[in-house]
Design an enzyme around this catalytic site. Structure first.
Site, mmCIF file in Angstrom:
data_model
loop_
_atom_site.group_PDB
_atom_site.id
_atom_site.type_symbol
_atom_site.label_atom_id
_atom_site.label_comp_id
_atom_site.label_asym_id
_atom_site.label_seq_id
_atom_site.Cartn_x
_atom_site.Cartn_y
_atom_site.Cartn_z
ATOM 1 N N GLY A 186 16.873 32.228 36.409
ATOM 2 C CA GLY A 186 18.126 32.106 36.137
ATOM 3 C C GLY A 186 18.965 32.764 37.013
ATOM 4 O O GLY A 186 18.865 33.135 38.379
ATOM 5 N N ASN A 187 20.163 33.064 36.583
ATOM 6 C CA ASN A 187 21.098 33.936 37.582
ATOM 7 C C ASN A 187 22.166 34.894 36.446
ATOM 8 O O ASN A 187 21.966 34.570 35.325
ATOM 9 C CB ASN A 187 22.188 32.933 38.069
#
Ligand code: CTP
Length: 396
Positions: free
Chosen positions: A208-209
């Site tokens: 993810g980020n």
């Protein structure tokens, strides 16, 4: 300007209540219908007779008439109004509004109101600077209420500083601007993407980020406040849309975000891709949790679809398409190339090099670049204010 607009004014027990008769006169002069609800304590500062004479409407104070038992419906008043202006708001009422206490007709009407709410705190300097006042104001702002910020000046106590309620002429200007802006996108469909995407490695892990979704959600709230029908496609975030004009589509992966954006894009007038979409996804996610093997683990990644570039290819005459860019070097020229390559009308260049800007912060600093090369540098501001600048540039 305000012809036929229904404006409900809520007055609480603060000396600044003496300014409200003038506000009512100004609103009436502009053609608005005005009704007043006040707390019992506010009667000590301004008389119901003055207010009912100026508004040409009965003033409500008690939830019911003690002589005949007839009920003053807070729900009806809350639904009647196009806008509810609470002014002045004492520290006491501010705290009640922030915590949902409904112990008089004014606070119950606030809870029942479906319309946009403006609130004008007015109190002494030290009360205004108390952390609980700051917290209560922030809570109301998080509900989407609009702050009429107090001004610095001489206060009733003789002290000098912040806490003085804004002047009626300035409140009138804010209400006029509000009604003007609330029509600028009426009848338009606005598609906005927000937040990160999660690409599954196995059923319990993902790539993810750090995107919080705050910028995309602020854009959605601002577009809805301008009268647009908003579709917000969001990756996993801790936020909820407040405005009833926002339809949320929650997605997890880049592929799901692409599907949702592609199906909503055709009928959209304005599209803003604010999401931090993964550029790579896991080629072959494991169906069960991956166990430790004692060796290196290699995960093969494959490129995701570039949603924005695909939308740029599908863009029709009359559709407006905006994207965001995050660059670390040759920022402006790289962002402009992205705008051209993806066939955009606008690109918003995010700054990673400035304190307080970017992922997770409530503030941001951006440069807006248009297809004709025109640039607007926006200094560090709240994401809410940046959203307004971006939508002003699109909707005028
Ligand atoms: N974007 C998209 N789909 C992707 C990747 C990005 O729609 N698969 C959009 C983002 O929402 C953003 C814009 O493209 O509006 C630019 O994203 P950015 O990460 O800055 O650039 P990329 O195009 O991914 O290029 P690079 O990472 O190589 O700079």
């Amino acid at each position: 300007m305000l012809k036929g607009k229904k404006i409900l004014i809520g007055i609480t027990g603060s000396i600044a209540a003496y300014k409200i008769p003038l506000l009512i006169r100004l609103l009436k002069k502009e053609g608005a219908e005005v009704k007043v609800v006040m707390t019992p304590c506010a009667k000590d500062f301004v008389t119901p007779l003055t207010l009912s004479t100026l508004s040409q409407q009965p003033v409500l104070i008690e939830p019911y008439d003690k002589t005949d038992g007839s009920w003053n419906s807070h729900v009806d008043w809350g639904r009647w109004a196009d806008v509810f202006i609470l002014a002045p708001v004492s520290a006491n009422t501010l705290a009640k509004m922030a915590s949902g206490i409904a112990d008089n007709l004014l606070t119950t009407t606030y809870l029942a109101a479906k319309c946009p709410v403006f609130f004008a705190p007015a109190m002494d300097l030290d009360m205004f600077h108390h952390p609980t006042t700051r917290k209560n104001i922030d809570t109301l702002l998080s509900y989407g209420n609009h702050l009429i910020a107090p001004q610095e000046g001489e206060l009733a106590s003789g002290l000098c500083g912040a806490g003085r309620m804004e002047e009626p002429e300035e409140i009138l200007r804010m209400i006029r601007d509000f009604f003007f802006i609330s029509n600028t996108l009426s009848g338009k469909k606005v598609l906005i993407s927000a937040g990160p995407t999660y690409e599954l490695i196995d059923p319990v892990r993902f790539i993810g980020n750090f995107s919080s979704g705050k910028m995309g959600f602020a854009l959605a709230e601002d577009a809805a406040a301008r009268g647009a029908q908003v579709v917000l496609v969001s990756g996993p975030v801790d936020l909820k849309p407040m405005h009833p004009g926002i339809r949320l589509i929650s997605v997890t992966s880049a592929a799901q975000m692409a599907d949702a954006c592609f199906s909503e894009f055709k009928s959209s007038d304005i599209t803003i891709m604010a999401a931090a979409v993964a550029d790579y996804t896991v080629a072959d996610p494991a169906p069960a949790k991956i166990k430790k093997s004692g060796n290196k683990l290699m995960i093969e990644l494959s490129e995701t679809t570039d949603i924005l570039a695909t939308l740029g290819k599908r863009k029709q005459e009359g559709q407006f398409l905006a994207g965001f860019a995050l660059e670390t070097d040759n920022e402006k020229s790289n962002a402009f190339s992205k705008l051209k390559n993806k066939n955009l009308d606008m690109i918003v260049l995010n700054s990673l090099n400035d304190q307080g800007a970017g992922f997770g912060y409530d503030t941001n600093k951006v440069t807006i670049i248009m297809a004709n090369g025109a640039e607007t540098e926006v200094p560090l501001k709240s994401k809410k204010d940046i959203a307004a600048v971006i939508l002003n540039a699109i909707a005028g």
